[in-house]
Each structure stands twice: as structure tokens, then as C-alpha cells.
Design a protein around this motif. Structure first.
Motif, mmCIF file in Angstrom:
data_model
loop_
_atom_site.group_PDB
_atom_site.id
_atom_site.type_symbol
_atom_site.label_atom_id
_atom_site.label_comp_id
_atom_site.label_asym_id
_atom_site.label_seq_id
_atom_site.Cartn_x
_atom_site.Cartn_y
_atom_site.Cartn_z
ATOM 1 N N HIS A 1 17.418 18.169 55.163
ATOM 2 C CA HIS A 1 18.019 17.083 55.932
ATOM 3 C C HIS A 1 19.539 17.130 55.845
ATOM 4 O O HIS A 1 20.233 16.953 56.856
ATOM 5 N N PHE B 1 16.641 9.744 61.109
ATOM 6 C CA PHE B 1 15.540 10.682 60.928
ATOM 7 C C PHE B 1 14.236 9.999 61.314
ATOM 8 O O PHE B 1 14.014 8.834 60.983
ATOM 9 N N LYS C 1 22.245 17.526 58.942
ATOM 10 C CA LYS C 1 23.294 16.524 59.142
ATOM 11 C C LYS C 1 24.642 17.232 59.324
ATOM 12 O O LYS C 1 25.443 16.876 60.198
ATOM 13 N N MET D 1 15.902 14.717 64.082
ATOM 14 C CA MET D 1 17.084 13.982 63.645
ATOM 15 C C MET D 1 17.964 13.676 64.845
ATOM 16 O O MET D 1 18.059 14.482 65.779
#
Length: 340
Positions: A219, A265, A223, A256
Motif C-alpha cells: 500500500h 483504499f 501511495k 486505491m
């Protein structure tokens, strides 16, 4: 709502029945599909006014492609006729540890020979507020890339929101050329859509801590990818689908969204795949619908992921689901119980 315009290629898909291999096939099932065409069908299914722009041959096969789009309520007024042939792709669906295979036969297709002068964008964009294309279309040839650039410029002149699914295809062009060409469109794009690999393959932006083949997705890595994309090109939103491939038959599916300087998310879906072709397109269609409908950023993402989750259960390229079916899954009802 004002209409959404999608520009790209529609192809004839030929596939052996079920999970037969090419060598086993004695007949091929025929359907039609393509990145932007799939998005247009999704939007029409959701009740939006969706128009599809392309060029198909002036013969019965080209007309069949037009009929396919018309059948699902898509505006086909700008599916132009001309050129020599419709592109074809052959699909062998994978199962378990055997991956799917695609063989393309699209050289010299009608859309591949199209020129920017073929399309009257002032007329096409009348009454529209959203324009969508993918990285597949400009990869068809320099002449088609020129048409895409012209469409992007005209879309901004008309005040449209522009979305682009990067959709890198190594069989169509190299990463180096994709990066150079796609960069010319990005100043006109408001909403960028990508999968786990697109940003790296097209723009060299890699998600750290990720092993795509091993099904490990970070994740924090994605990002950073979204932030870099926004900083480089000024996008208003970046959406990235996150596919954890367990096998050809079973995947984890999530996404996302980076918008308004916040990261969102979705929930993760464990999906058993019937047909994964068009999965990313169904995500794009769901996201466009949700954003146009005024859903919150989180709900827009959840709607897009749920819509795409359902697509994986449907044969063919198109996502034949309704808004209510998507919202039912969003609400947590994924039991698959019989509806009576």
C-alpha cells in the motif's frame, strides 16, 4: 447527466469454448470488445448517455460490431465506416496455474489506419462533459496517436473532464516509446487509471515493496506511485487497481484512489474468475459513473471495485451489471445466494 465519449478500438474476440486450449479447439466463440468499448457499455448499463467513437470496416463484420454496441444502448453515431478490416484477438482462458494467452491479429485494422481528420471532435463533444481513452489506442500507430492528441486538445477546449487508463501493451509498443507518446497526452488528463504495472512500464515509476508475480502488493508503495504521477502531470485523481494473483483462477482484488490529497483504499475481494478480460475496463466504467454521480471519494472507489469484482464472474469483455447489483455488493452481500 451529459454524455460520456469513449474513443478507441473494438475488436472481434475468438475463443475456444470453456477452458480448452487453442490446439484442442474445433470451434471458436465470437464476441466483441475493446478497452474503451467496454467502458462505454458499462456506462450505458448504468443509465448514462455513452457514445463510442471508432472506425470499423464497411462490411458485415464492421456492422456487427456497430450492432453489438447499439444492442447495449451505446450511441454509435460516431462509429465511422472505412478501412479494410476489424482487428481480431484470440483468447485462451487460463485456469489454476496455467495462465491465459492472447494472440493478436490486428495489423492494418480500420482504426489503425484512421487519421485525425476522420473525426469531427467539435460535433462529437457537443453535449458531453467527460472523455475517456486508453493507452492502447495511441499504440496502434503514430497516425492514431495524432488523432488521440487532437481529441484531448478538443476535449479541453470544450471543458470536458478527461480520463485515461494507461493500459500498457508490450505487444504493441516498447516502454520507451509508450513513455514518450503518453507523456504528450498527460497535460490534458484529469483522472489517470492504472494497474500494478502500468506506471512502471510507461513512466518508470515503480512501487517499492511489491512483488507482482508473488502476489505481494505494498500500500505504501502505491501511495508513492500515485503521488509521483500527480506531481509529474498534475492529475486531479489517480486510481490504481491492485490485483493479487494467487493463480489464473483466483485473485485478490482491490484498488486505491488518490484524490484531494487523500489516499483511499477499497475493501479486498477474493474472486474466483470466470473471465478476467475487461476487468480493468469495468473498474474504469464504475469509477467514471460514481464520480459523475457525485459519490464520495471512498464510495466512488468502492463502487468501481465492486463493479469490477462482478465483471470477473461474467463471460465476454463487457460488464453486464446494474447499479443496484453493484450497490448490493458494496453493502456487503457477496453471498451469491439465488435471487428469487
Amino acid at each position: 447527466m451529459k454524455k460520456v465519449v469513449c474513443f478507441g478500438e473494438i475488436m472481434l474476440r475468438l475463443a475456444p469454448a470453456g477452458y480448452l486450449r487453442f490446439e484442442q479447439a474445433q470451434a471458436f466463440e465470437a464476441v466483441y470488445g475493446g478497452g474503451e468499448a467496454n467502458v462505454a457499455v458499462s456506462l450505458a448499463n448504468y443509465g448514462l448517455d455513452a457514445a463510442f467513437v471508432t472506425k470499423v470496416p464497411d462490411n458485415p463484420i464492421g456492422q456487427s460490431a456497430v450492432n453489438e454496441m447499439r444492442r447495449y444502448g451505446v450511441d454509435t453515431s460516431y462509429m465511422l465506416k472505412g478501412g479494410s478490416r476489424l482487428g481480431i484477438y484470440f483468447l485462451e482462458k487460463g485456469a489454476s496455474q496455467r495462465p491465459s494467452k492472447v494472440v493478436y491479429d490486428r495489423a492494418h485494422s480500420s482504426i489503425g489506419a484512421a487519421k485525425k481528420e476522420d473525426f469531427n471532435w467539435d460535433e462529437i463533444f457537443a453535449g458531453a462533459d467527460w472523455f475517456h481513452f486508453t493507452g492502447i489506442t495511441p499504440a496502434l500507430g503514430d497516425n492514431v496517436a495524432e488523432a488521440v492528441l487532437e481529441s484531448c486538445k478538443k476535449a479541453k477546449e470544450h471543458g470536458l473532464t478527461v480520463s485515461c487508463d494507461l493500459n500498457f501493451r508490450k505487444n504493441l509498443w516498447t516502454s520507451e516509446k509508450a513513455g514518450k507518446v503518453m507523456a504528450t497526452f498527460m497535460p490534458y488528463v484529469d483522472v489517470a487509471i492504472a494497474n500494478e504495472e502500468d506506471a512502471e512500464k510507461v513512466f518508470g515509476i515503480k512501487a517499492h515493496g511489491t512483488d507482482i508475480e508473488g502476489g505481494k502488493l505494498s500500500h505504501e508503495g502505491y501511495k508513492d506511485v500515485a503521488k509521483q504521477l500527480k506531481e509529474r502531470f498534475g492529475f486531479k485523481a489517480v486510481a490504481i487497481t491492485l490485483r493479487g494473483s494467487i493463480s489464473a483462477s483466483d485473485n485478490n482484488w482491490a484498488a486505491m484512489l488518490y484524490k484531494d490529497d487523500e489516499y483511499y483504499f477499497s475493501r479486498n475481494y477474493a474472486i474466483h474468475i470466470v473471465d478476467r478480460v475487461g476487468g480493468g475496463d469495468s473498474f474504469g466504467g464504475g469509477l467514471i459513473y460514481a464520480l459523475k454521480s457525485g459519490m464520495s471519494n471512498q464510495d466512488s472507489l468502492e463502487f468501481a471495485v465492486a463493479a469490477s469484482c462482478l465483471k470477473h464472474s461474467i463471460e465476454g469483455d463487457h460488464n453486464h451489471v446494474s447499479v443496484s447489483e453493484v450497490k448490493t455488493l458494496m453493502a456487503g452481500d457477496g453471498s451469491g445466494r439465488v435471487q428469487r
